[in-house]
Write a protein that holds these residues in place. Sequence first.
Motif, PDB file in Angstrom:
ATOM      1  N   UNK A   1       1.008  -1.113  -0.006  1.00 28.30           N
ATOM      2  CA  UNK A   1       0.268   0.275   0.067  1.00 28.30           C
ATOM      3  C   UNK A   1       0.588   1.222  -0.160  1.00 28.30           C
ATOM      4  N   UNK A   2       0.719   1.780  -1.107  1.00 28.50           N
ATOM      5  CA  UNK A   2       2.012   3.093  -1.407  1.00 28.50           C
ATOM      6  C   UNK A   2       1.092   4.206  -2.103  1.00 28.50           C
ATOM      7  N   UNK A   3       1.947   4.871  -2.475  1.00 26.66           N
ATOM      8  CA  UNK A   3       2.042   6.247  -3.647  1.00 26.66           C
ATOM      9  C   UNK A   3       2.058   5.695  -4.628  1.00 26.66           C
ATOM     10  N   UNK A   4       1.438   6.391  -5.320  1.00 21.98           N
ATOM     11  CA  UNK A   4       1.911   5.949  -6.963  1.00 21.98           C
ATOM     12  C   UNK A   4       3.077   6.858  -7.279  1.00 21.98           C
TER      13      UNK A   4
ATOM     14  N   UNK B   1      -5.982  15.383  -9.306  1.00 21.95           N
ATOM     15  CA  UNK B   1      -6.062  13.887 -10.017  1.00 21.95           C
ATOM     16  C   UNK B   1      -5.111  13.233  -9.646  1.00 21.95           C
ATOM     17  N   UNK B   2      -6.016  12.168  -8.773  1.00 16.73           N
ATOM     18  CA  UNK B   2      -5.457  11.311  -9.149  1.00 16.73           C
ATOM     19  C   UNK B   2      -5.761   9.266  -9.666  1.00 16.73           C
ATOM     20  N   UNK B   3      -4.631   9.194  -9.510  1.00 16.00           N
ATOM     21  CA  UNK B   3      -4.594   7.918 -10.563  1.00 16.00           C
ATOM     22  C   UNK B   3      -4.126   7.100  -9.961  1.00 16.00           C
ATOM     23  N   UNK B   4      -5.263   5.969  -9.607  1.00 18.04           N
ATOM     24  CA  UNK B   4      -4.941   4.889  -8.754  1.00 18.04           C
ATOM     25  C   UNK B   4      -5.176   3.713  -8.720  1.00 18.04           C
TER      26      UNK B   4
ATOM     27  N   UNK C   1      -1.552   2.792  -5.212  1.00 13.89           N
ATOM     28  CA  UNK C   1      -1.059   1.681  -4.581  1.00 13.89           C
ATOM     29  C   UNK C   1      -1.003   0.706  -4.005  1.00 13.89           C
ATOM     30  N   UNK C   2      -1.976  -0.119  -4.358  1.00 12.20           N
ATOM     31  CA  UNK C   2      -2.073  -0.850  -3.813  1.00 12.20           C
ATOM     32  C   UNK C   2      -2.212  -2.577  -4.587  1.00 12.20           C
ATOM     33  N   UNK C   3      -1.504  -3.826  -4.450  1.00 11.43           N
ATOM     34  CA  UNK C   3      -1.075  -4.947  -4.434  1.00 11.43           C
ATOM     35  C   UNK C   3      -1.427  -6.030  -3.012  1.00 11.43           C
ATOM     36  N   UNK C   4      -2.183  -6.439  -3.743  1.00 12.31           N
ATOM     37  CA  UNK C   4      -2.534  -7.938  -3.245  1.00 12.31           C
ATOM     38  C   UNK C   4      -2.054  -8.962  -3.759  1.00 12.31           C
TER      39      UNK C   4
ATOM     40  N   UNK D   1       6.585  -2.262 -13.331  1.00  5.34           N
ATOM     41  CA  UNK D   1       6.066  -2.373 -14.237  1.00  5.34           C
ATOM     42  C   UNK D   1       4.538  -3.078 -14.360  1.00  5.34           C
ATOM     43  N   UNK D   2       3.586  -3.159 -13.362  1.00  2.00           N
ATOM     44  CA  UNK D   2       2.678  -3.308 -12.357  1.00  2.00           C
ATOM     45  C   UNK D   2       2.167  -1.609 -12.944  1.00  2.00           C
ATOM     46  N   UNK D   3       2.891  -0.228 -12.457  1.00  2.64           N
ATOM     47  CA  UNK D   3       2.352   0.347 -12.863  1.00  2.64           C
ATOM     48  C   UNK D   3       1.861   1.482 -14.503  1.00  2.64           C
ATOM     49  N   UNK D   4       3.371   0.653 -15.370  1.00  4.28           N
ATOM     50  CA  UNK D   4       3.699   0.972 -16.433  1.00  4.28           C
ATOM     51  C   UNK D   4       2.175   0.078 -17.513  1.00  4.28           C
ATOM     52  N   UNK D   5       2.089  -1.000 -16.584  1.00  7.69           N
ATOM     53  CA  UNK D   5       0.703  -2.139 -17.735  1.00  7.69           C
ATOM     54  C   UNK D   5      -1.297  -1.519 -16.786  1.00  7.69           C
TER      55      UNK D   5
END
Length: 465
Positions: free
Chosen positions: A112-115, A180-183, A153-156, A124-128
């Motif tokens: 659980x973190x900021x973008x 402007x939030x990119x979640x 950014x949340x990754x489970x 890799x996750x953000x780019x996809x």
Amino acid sequence: MSQILSELNASNVDALSLSKNEPSWLSEYRRNSLSIYDTLPVETSPLYTKYTYVKKMDMQQVSLDSKTTDTVPTFLQKRIRELEGQISIVQIGTNIHRIILPDDLASKGLIITSIDDAVAKNPDFVKSALESSNPHDDKFTALNNAAFNSGIFIHIPQNLVLEKPIHVVSCLSEDGISTISRNVIFAEENSKATIVQEIYSPTSQKQQAYLELLYTTVRQNAHLDITTLQMMDQSSVNFSTRKTDLGRDATVNWYSGLFGSMLSRYKIDYFLNGTGASANDSEVVFGNNEQNFDIQTNINHQSPSTEGRVVEKSILRNKSKSLFKGMIRIKENATKSNSFLSGRSILLDKDAKSDAIPGLEIFTNDVKATHSASVAQIDEEQIFYLKTRCLSHEEAERTIVEGFLEPLSRKMSFQVRAWIAYLVESKWDGRELSINTDEELAKFVEVEETRYNEDAELEQHYKYR
């Protein structure tokens, strides 16, 4: 230095990217998206152009900046204190105010973190996620891709089952700057989690906006329950563009309660990409004064034996308006799919207005797909009947509204039902919109826990015999 949205240009976007020290691929992505944003109309579909309320957002008033104040507004401080010790992330303006992630869950791979941190540590996750968003689809998708100044950014991880919810709290800052939030949310294979999103804003002298682009991936056999509660002040606007990709046998249940802001525009797309995928979307809208709600929800069946269900219900008072646009699309190879789409509105005053435009696009046989829409004023005969049972006119209206929402609420958990019921009552009485777990809200939770529990009723019967 703040920038007015109507004057946004390539140099502003480059300066934003430079201030965040972003990689070259992301800077180029921003510039390409901005060029598309400049060419697109507010509505790309001619079917919806005459109905849209989007132009109520005044781009001359909306100000952007890479940094805002991170002071927690007074009205939100109680809620923030209540979340101490719970899995949560708090966003104030463009700042991540606080993250609470227990060590045992972090060691299992929960992120659980900021973008911004995710771009550096999980590129890799953000780019996809960014590449999955097509800026040509919508003007505000392109805007968010070009000028996002914050995000979550949340990754489970695979096989992780979370017993407690992840709380995501977002609030606009008190300096008048918009966010402007990119979640981004990733739920890996066989994972299970619940996410509760709360959106707030302080009272502002000028129009302030929370613009969100939320991308969610639900991998094979993963299960995700998400609740969105939008409780912004009516001096602000809220735009949310959401895309959810579901893998084989994946399930998402999304419950939305939209109560605040002068203008709410939600564009929601579910892509059922894997066989057996399922999406259940339930939306409650309660408008008063001159609020506008512009909701578009699409279910895209891409594979066989997929299921989709969308139910939207609006309660409108005074001069408030709602527009519900929905589409079921079943592709050629998505046989044996089952889909349902419904938009219903109840008008409590003669100046309230609602439009519904449901649609079907079916390209194969052996499927079930139905859609419906209804808009009606409150039934005077029902009012009369309830008043003969010693209810006042207002009490009769509230009883009818409760009955109107009842079938929808049965699909929700007792906690979500309690939140929705509490917010409906708060708005009806003109109270501040919040879900602080005080004694009054605890009563709603207690009622909802036992409301449909027949075993509890049986136990009480024998207890008090």
